[in-house]
Each structure stands twice: as C-alpha cells, then as structure tokens.
Design an enzyme around this catalytic site. Structure first.
Site, short mmCIF file in Angstrom:
data_model
loop_
_atom_site.label_atom_id
_atom_site.label_comp_id
_atom_site.label_asym_id
_atom_site.label_seq_id
_atom_site.Cartn_x
_atom_site.Cartn_y
_atom_site.Cartn_z
N GLU A 47 -81.00 -22.25 -41.04
CA GLU A 47 -80.35 -23.52 -40.65
C GLU A 47 -78.94 -23.22 -40.17
OE1 GLU A 47 -80.72 -26.38 -43.84
OE2 GLU A 47 -82.89 -26.45 -43.62
N HIS A 58 -75.02 -35.98 -39.98
CA HIS A 58 -76.05 -35.03 -39.52
C HIS A 58 -76.33 -35.33 -38.05
CE1 HIS A 58 -79.82 -32.84 -39.26
NE2 HIS A 58 -79.63 -32.37 -40.48
N ARG A 103 -72.26 -28.90 -38.31
CA ARG A 103 -72.79 -30.25 -38.05
C ARG A 103 -71.77 -31.19 -37.42
NH1 ARG A 103 -76.54 -30.98 -43.50
NH2 ARG A 103 -78.01 -29.42 -42.78
N HIS A 129 -74.81 -38.42 -43.68
CA HIS A 129 -75.83 -37.62 -44.35
C HIS A 129 -75.41 -37.13 -45.73
CE1 HIS A 129 -79.12 -34.81 -44.69
NE2 HIS A 129 -78.30 -33.77 -44.77
N ARG A 150 -70.21 -29.48 -45.94
CA ARG A 150 -71.21 -28.71 -46.70
C ARG A 150 -72.10 -27.87 -45.79
NH1 ARG A 150 -76.39 -29.53 -47.58
NH2 ARG A 150 -76.40 -31.76 -47.07
C1 SIN Z 1 -81.82 -30.85 -42.97
O1 SIN Z 1 -82.98 -30.63 -43.30
O2 SIN Z 1 -81.42 -30.78 -41.82
C2 SIN Z 1 -80.85 -31.25 -44.02
C3 SIN Z 1 -80.62 -30.17 -44.96
C4 SIN Z 1 -79.29 -30.32 -45.64
O3 SIN Z 1 -78.57 -31.26 -45.40
O4 SIN Z 1 -78.95 -29.43 -46.42
#
Ligand code: SIN
Length: 512
Positions: free
Chosen positions: A111, A225, A271, A328, A363
């Site tokens: 990610e 997000h 993000r 988010h 975060r």
């Molecule tokens: C996501 O699945 O994009 C969110 C994961 C997160 O916020 O840690």
C-alpha cells in the site's frame, strides 16, 4: 476480587482488549449500535507488520515516521512496529486469519508509502470483517455485550473515573460502575459527509473525555482517503489503496494519468498528496477514475469491492471505477501514554480514539488495525496489574434539569459544513465561517450532559458539535501545513511548528 472493566466501543482495540482480560476481570463491552458496527469491521486493506524475511521493523518504523512527517512520538512508534511484528507472528501461529498462497505462505500486500510488501490481509479485501469475527468467536459468552447504548459521560469522583453513564433506546440514562473505563469509540471521520467510516464514528469518546477534563490533542489532523467510490446514492464505500498497490492508476475522463509528474511515488504517494490532486481535478470539473485494467484477477483479490460495484451498477469489467476522496482516519484524540492511560486516573483510551502520537501528522496505510492490536495488548497488561477500587459510588442520574427547547442543527448539515470548511483544504476564512456557524448553537463543554434531559439523538449531536468545534479551533491555530492538515493560506511546513501540538483541556483551555 475480580476487577470490573467497562469498554466503550466494538472495534479491533475493544475486541483485543476484552480477549486479553476476560479470564482475569469482569468485562462489559458497550456499543452504540450493533456488535458489527465499527470501522475495524469495514477495514479492507489489512494489518501492516514487518514479518517478511526481507523486511525489518526499523524499515517499517522509517516508513511510519516519514508518512507522519516526523510529528510522531518516535519511542512510542517504535513500540508499535517492534511489538507489532512479534504480536502478529504469535497471532498468525494461533489462527489469526490471513490469506495464503497455494504453498501456505502468507500473502503480503503493498500500500501507499510502504517500501516493502508487508500488509497481511484476509478474505481479499475483507480483513476487518474476518479479524473481528475471529475475536467475536473468542469472546462469545465470555463478556457482557450491551448493544444500542450511547455513552454520555464519565463519572469522576475525587479526580478518578468510577464509571460511565449511557443512554438507551428508551431515552433512559444508565450508570455502569467500573474499576476501569476504556474509551474505544473510534475516531471522528463521521462528522464529515463523505467518509469511508461507519456512521457511528462521531467522536463520542473524545467529547466525553473532554467534558470529564482529559487532555485532547492533534485534532487538526484528519486523513482523507483518495479513493471512495463516487456514486450519487451512497458515499461511504472505500476502494482500498491495495487496488493501487496491485497496479491500478488514477486517470481523468480522457484517460490521462493524473499522478504523473505530481510526486515521485505517483499513485502510491502519501494520501494527503493524492487526495489534494483529485480534489483540485474535481474542482476544475474533471471526473476521476481508477483504471484497474492492469490489476490481475481483480474480482478474486477484491471480492467485496467487486460486489459493491455490481450492487451500484458499475461495470468494473470495463476497467474503470469512479472515485473521490473522503474522510477516513483521524490522528487526533484523547491523549494517552504508551499504556493507554489518559490524564484522568482509571480512564483509558485505545484505538483511533486515542492520541498516543504513533501516526504523527498522517497515518501510514494499514497501521490502524496494528495500533489497535498492539496498544490493546499493552493496556490489558497494565490493567491486569492494577487493583479494584476500594469504595463504590452511585452517580445520581435521577435529577435532570430540563434544558427547555433550543435549536440544534441537522446532523447532515453539520457534516456537509465540516467537509466544505474544515476539509482537505482549509484557510482562515473557511475556518471562521465554520466557527461562526457553530457559535449559534448551545454546545455544552464544561458540564456533564447527564444532568439534563436530552434525547439520545441530541446527545450524539452534542458530542459531534463539541468535537467539530475543537477540530475547527485546532485547524485555525496551526498556521502551517503538515501531513493531513493543509492550509491553503499557509501551504508550507514551518520548522518552528515541528515539535508543537495543539492541546485542548477544560482546565487549560486551548494551548500550543
Ligand atoms: C485501504 O484499504 O485503503 C485503507 C487501509 C488503511 O487505511 O489503513
């Protein structure tokens, strides 16, 4: 004598804490709606932990600090990633759910802003649901579960927390006495109208702790997000960052890759960066999509997202999904130390409600479930070593002062205004508009609500209004941009703000 622990909330932190305490203490979990109503249950991405052989917790630490713009408390953040690695290895050995390949190896996802593949996931994109169900099985018949009660206020006597007052669906106040009260109500993203969150995350725990006199910190840091599903009917479905981790890119309606040239990490940039790029594109009249044509086996890897697209007639097989940013995760909350203690004895906070400074100004992806697991484990160890209170208390909840009639806004209006004025981009005029608007309502800050006759709906609105006013104030005070807090009138990171935090506490007012 067994200690009595009351946990307010039903997310990952509440579940892990209850699972570690029930054999030593009488545990009651109180949730405002149903057992499954939490952000944790909705979590798609997963749990980040440096368990791969080519990874190290120090690398995870560096990614976490960098994403947090070094606003983190480094020592506590080190506990998160170091203990997180050890705890996850143990849990995986005990049957904690995780997707595996054909040879039984745990599949690790990628990610944004992670330099390694380190995201443990389950059910493809249903990690939270699988993990919560795993803990629900452990807890069934072991703890007292109370649903549909909204927490109203802590009862504080001689400076110490002695229980919590809730309100039920019959509009009755109920006092729950406890040796330890743990607030685990999640964050405050649901005070915004476009959010990935469960509608229950209205900042209740923060409002309660504030009125009780606890210190609150870092509320200006709200993470948006980049990719929520953009549809007129429903605005709270997330399209996991893992989709971009597996190769999807953001494009405009002409097929142009919008993150090209905007940041070295392009679609997997932090993000706040990606959300601001999308917001300015949308502001300029563009529609933004995730191009998923290069994601292998999309429907197998992301079965939940596939089902949501199908439910809303989005033909994902055409390879594009419309997206927009949404609130988010909230980095601020009730200030705690590394054990979860707040500034009030026997009142604790854990999970997103807490501000233990591990996330800094932004975060890192998939560190939130990890935080819930690690700090609930630490708090359980702490509580196990305490003693029960020696005297009991009986809060007087019978005498209620009638507040008469006074105006409160519709929840939807408050949420819309927070998005418009205290959203991804803030500036002094928008923040002033929000605080002027809020000033027309009676927001009870320095008295406890349970002395008055309020309905459950009014109490939730009081919690929301109080948190909205504290967030707005914090955003006004921080005259710089850092991580998730972006001021268009102060767009630069200011070195002198680096070590500073905005605190709210009844007895101190607002302080930097
Ligand atoms: C996501 O699945 O994009 C969110 C994961 C997160 O916020 O840690």
């Amino acid at each position: 004598m067994r200690q009595k622990v009351v946990i307010i909330g039903a997310g990952i932190a509440a579940h892990v804490l209850a699972s570690k305490l029930y054999s030593h203490a009488d545990v009651t979990m109180i949730t405002k709606k149903k057992w499954n109503n939490s952000n944790s249950f909705r979590a798609q991405g997963g749990v980040a932990a440096a368990i791969a052989t080519n990874d190290h917790w120090r690398m995870h630490l560096e990614d976490t600090l960098k994403a947090g713009v070094y606003h983190n408390n480094q020592a506590i953040t080190e506990l998160l990633v170091k203990e997180g690695q050890a705890i996850l290895k143990t849990l995986l050995g005990q049957g904690f759910p995780a997707d595996k390949d054909m040879s039984g190896q745990i599949l690790l996802g990628k990610e944004g802003a992670h330099n390694k593949r380190r995201i443990i996931h389950a059910g493809g994109d249903q990690t939270g649901k699988y993990v919560i169900q795993y803990y629900q099985q452990l807890l069934r018949n072991k703890v007292t579960l109370i649903e549909n009660q909204l927490a109203v206020d802590c009862v504080i006597e001689e400076g110490c927390c002695r229980g919590i007052i809730t309100i039920d669906n019959k509009e009755e106040y109920i006092f729950h006495q406890a040796d330890h009260v743990v607030i685990a109500t999640g964050g405050y993203s649901a005070i915004y109208d476009t959010t990935s969150n469960d509608e229950t995350t209205t900042g209740d725990g923060i409002a309660i702790a504030y009125r009780a006199g606890a210190a609150i910190s870092d509320l200006e840091f709200v993470q948006f997000h980049p990719t929520m599903l953009s549809i007129p009917e429903k605005q709270n479905f997330l399209i996991s960052e893992a989709v971009r981790g597996e190769g999807a890119i953001l494009i405009d309606r002409d097929g142009k890759a919008i993150m090209e040239g905007r940041h070295p990490q392009k679609d997997l940039a932090p993000r706040d960066v990606v959300s601001r790029v999308i917001t300015s594109e949308i502001f300029n009249g563009n529609d933004i999509f995730l191009d998923i044509n290069h994601v292998n086996h999309f429907s197998q890897r992301f079965p939940f997202i596939t089902s949501i697209c199908e439910r809303y007639n989005i033909d994902w097989k055409k390879g594009i999904i419309p997206v927009q940013p949404g609130a988010h995760f909230t980095m601020g909350g009730v200030e705690t130390n590394e054990h979860g203690e707040t500034s009030i004895p026997r009142l604790y906070a854990v999970g997103e409600t807490a501000c233990n400074y591990v996330h800094g100004a932004n975060r890192l992806a998939s560190n939130s479930l990890l935080e819930g697991i690690v700090f609930a484990t630490r708090l359980a160890d702490f509580i196990r070593n305490q003693k029960p209170l020696t005297s009991s208390t009986a809060a007087s909840i019978t005498q209620k002062e009638d507040m008469g009639s006074f105006a409160l806004p519709e929840k939807a209006v408050l949420r819309k205004r927070m998005t418009a004025f205290v959203g991804i981009n803030r500036e002094s005029n928008s923040l002033r508009k929000m605080s002027d608007w809020l000033s027309q309502f009676i927001i009870i800050k320095d008295k406890q609500l349970y002395h008055h006759s309020f309905s459950k709906k009014q109490i939730e609105l009081q919690h929301m209004l109080l948190v909205a006013s504290l967030v707005t104030k914090a955003a006004e005070i921080r005259t710089e941009s850092r991580g998730a807090h972006y001021r268009t009138d102060y767009p630069a990171l200011v070195a002198t703000w680096r070590e500073k935090r905005v605190y709210h506490q009844l007895k101190r007012g607002v302080e930097v």
